[in-house]
Design a protein around this motif. Sequence first.
Motif, PDB file in Angstrom:
ATOM      1  N   TRP A  67      23.457  59.992 -58.281  1.00  0.00           N
ATOM      2  CA  TRP A  67      22.771  59.892 -56.990  1.00  0.00           C
ATOM      3  C   TRP A  67      23.816  59.800 -55.904  1.00  0.00           C
ATOM      4  O   TRP A  67      24.526  58.817 -55.782  1.00  0.00           O
ATOM      5  CB  TRP A  67      21.844  58.681 -56.994  1.00  0.00           C
ATOM      6  CG  TRP A  67      21.066  58.536 -55.725  1.00  0.00           C
ATOM      7  CD1 TRP A  67      21.249  57.594 -54.756  1.00  0.00           C
ATOM      8  CD2 TRP A  67      19.982  59.362 -55.277  1.00  0.00           C
ATOM      9  NE1 TRP A  67      20.351  57.775 -53.734  1.00  0.00           N
ATOM     10  CE2 TRP A  67      19.559  58.853 -54.024  1.00  0.00           C
ATOM     11  CE3 TRP A  67      19.340  60.484 -55.804  1.00  0.00           C
ATOM     12  CZ2 TRP A  67      18.522  59.434 -53.307  1.00  0.00           C
ATOM     13  CZ3 TRP A  67      18.296  61.056 -55.081  1.00  0.00           C
ATOM     14  CH2 TRP A  67      17.894  60.529 -53.857  1.00  0.00           C
ATOM     15  N   ARG A  92      25.113  68.756 -45.349  1.00  0.00           N
ATOM     16  CA  ARG A  92      23.706  68.558 -45.004  1.00  0.00           C
ATOM     17  C   ARG A  92      23.503  68.367 -43.506  1.00  0.00           C
ATOM     18  O   ARG A  92      22.368  68.451 -43.010  1.00  0.00           O
ATOM     19  CB  ARG A  92      23.152  67.365 -45.788  1.00  0.00           C
ATOM     20  CG  ARG A  92      22.977  67.639 -47.268  1.00  0.00           C
ATOM     21  CD  ARG A  92      22.733  66.395 -48.094  1.00  0.00           C
ATOM     22  NE  ARG A  92      23.973  65.650 -48.353  1.00  0.00           N
ATOM     23  CZ  ARG A  92      24.094  64.748 -49.333  1.00  0.00           C
ATOM     24  NH1 ARG A  92      23.083  64.494 -50.125  1.00  0.00           N
ATOM     25  NH2 ARG A  92      25.244  64.119 -49.510  1.00  0.00           N
ATOM     26  N   HIS A 149      20.370  66.143 -56.569  1.00  0.00           N
ATOM     27  CA  HIS A 149      20.497  66.778 -55.248  1.00  0.00           C
ATOM     28  C   HIS A 149      20.580  68.300 -55.335  1.00  0.00           C
ATOM     29  O   HIS A 149      20.814  68.956 -54.311  1.00  0.00           O
ATOM     30  CB  HIS A 149      21.742  66.249 -54.538  1.00  0.00           C
ATOM     31  CG  HIS A 149      21.739  64.772 -54.329  1.00  0.00           C
ATOM     32  ND1 HIS A 149      21.108  64.164 -53.263  1.00  0.00           N
ATOM     33  CD2 HIS A 149      22.272  63.776 -55.060  1.00  0.00           C
ATOM     34  CE1 HIS A 149      21.258  62.854 -53.348  1.00  0.00           C
ATOM     35  NE2 HIS A 149      21.961  62.593 -54.435  1.00  0.00           N
ATOM     36  N   GLU A 187      18.010  70.095 -53.145  1.00  0.00           N
ATOM     37  CA  GLU A 187      18.387  69.845 -51.753  1.00  0.00           C
ATOM     38  C   GLU A 187      19.553  70.743 -51.360  1.00  0.00           C
ATOM     39  O   GLU A 187      19.565  71.362 -50.280  1.00  0.00           O
ATOM     40  CB  GLU A 187      18.758  68.377 -51.582  1.00  0.00           C
ATOM     41  CG  GLU A 187      19.248  67.999 -50.196  1.00  0.00           C
ATOM     42  CD  GLU A 187      19.760  66.567 -50.132  1.00  0.00           C
ATOM     43  OE1 GLU A 187      19.687  65.986 -49.039  1.00  0.00           O
ATOM     44  OE2 GLU A 187      20.244  66.051 -51.162  1.00  0.00           O
ATOM     45  N   TYR A 188      20.549  70.835 -52.227  1.00  0.00           N
ATOM     46  CA  TYR A 188      21.746  71.641 -51.954  1.00  0.00           C
ATOM     47  C   TYR A 188      21.370  73.113 -51.738  1.00  0.00           C
ATOM     48  O   TYR A 188      21.738  73.721 -50.719  1.00  0.00           O
ATOM     49  CB  TYR A 188      22.722  71.501 -53.117  1.00  0.00           C
ATOM     50  CG  TYR A 188      23.963  72.366 -53.016  1.00  0.00           C
ATOM     51  CD1 TYR A 188      25.103  71.900 -52.371  1.00  0.00           C
ATOM     52  CD2 TYR A 188      23.993  73.640 -53.575  1.00  0.00           C
ATOM     53  CE1 TYR A 188      26.248  72.683 -52.284  1.00  0.00           C
ATOM     54  CE2 TYR A 188      25.132  74.431 -53.494  1.00  0.00           C
ATOM     55  CZ  TYR A 188      26.257  73.947 -52.848  1.00  0.00           C
ATOM     56  OH  TYR A 188      27.380  74.727 -52.761  1.00  0.00           O
TER      57      TYR A 188
END
Length: 408
Positions: free
Chosen positions: A112, A234, A256, A259-260
């Motif tokens: 995380w 981000r 992630h 998200e990436y």
Amino acid sequence: MWEKLLDHMMRRFVVQGSIDLALPDGTCRSYGDGGDPKVSVTLNDPDLPRRIVLNPDMAVGEAYMDGKLTIANDDLYSFLSLAILNRSKSSFAWFQRPLEAWRRALRLTRQWNPVGRARSNVAHHYDLSGTLYDLFLDEDRQYSCAYFRSPDDTLERAQMQKKAHIAGKLLLEPGMRVLDIGCGWGGLGLTLARDFGVNVLGVTLSEEQQRVASARARKAGLDDRVEFRLMDYRHVDDVFDRIVSVGMFEHVGVPHYLEYFTHVRNKLTEDGVALIHTIGRTSPPGDTSPFIAKYIFPGGYVPAMSEVMKAVQKADLIATDIEVWRLHYAETLKHWHSRFMENVDKVREIYDDRFCRMWRYYLIGSELTFRHDRQVVFQFQLARHQEAVPLTRDYLYKGEDRLSHAAE
């Protein structure tokens, strides 16, 4: 009790090669088939059998760093060869299975990496003394896998060939805007701006890398076309014709991944192309070595292709090309270790002997993992539309030839 459990574990573990093991109480035992690699190891701490049984990866690495585990002739290469060759061939002892299951259950928690944690993880490794990296990297400070067209290639040439190969896949045209996620010390961004006439924004979470990269851009007279910012990818609010990321994806963490790749897609123009270069595993999803996670790359993880592609598909990106580099990183690490050892006295002046032993353990272990344990490099070429790149790979080598001529 712990000596008996260690004996049981070693008999199951060593199925190829041989090891003579001297225990802290003076007892000597032998394991394996009598073949190569052959090593002799001494445990110098009475608590080591217990620690090795409970967490062998961490205990062995720390014991070597601290001098509590010694190898005859300090033959670390043979010792780690034996360990890595057997890791994929042997099975866990009954008492190891619950511990291993618990460690795997926690892997996503350890990966995380929100923005604040990601920055501290990067600083742990990349904000070390800049002099250290000068002592074993190539002149351009490329801290990622080189591309060896020939076994005789120097490290400098192989790193130039890596950049050329990536440039070819990016299909660059003068004036394009390029985002370099995890730009390192700026070598790739400066090369692309200088030799292809593109405008580059490089982002990194390492203060040392951002400082060095910006200074290099000013010195090269390229600071009007290349900018290096200390920021998380981000937080980039812009759109780019091309996105490149080399050796950074290993720090993203599986939680992630979507998200990436969503950020990659949203930051690409409609006909844009991205190239993601990352260490990967050809085995199913796994876990990071506890030793590497604590001492070298906290928060790091080497992904299986299945984990990457699941996120790519969910982010609505198209894989237009996937390439697997097999032994190139093993050769790169071999060069790094050779240069490191040539300068080990200088490294010792910066840090200490324990650091030198840790770094040697990391470099050799990494090389042998690429040689013997199904670790490779993936290059994912991605786009929003399948027409973004030509139908054949012929275009790839035009970029390579162009950069080769520029370097010469």
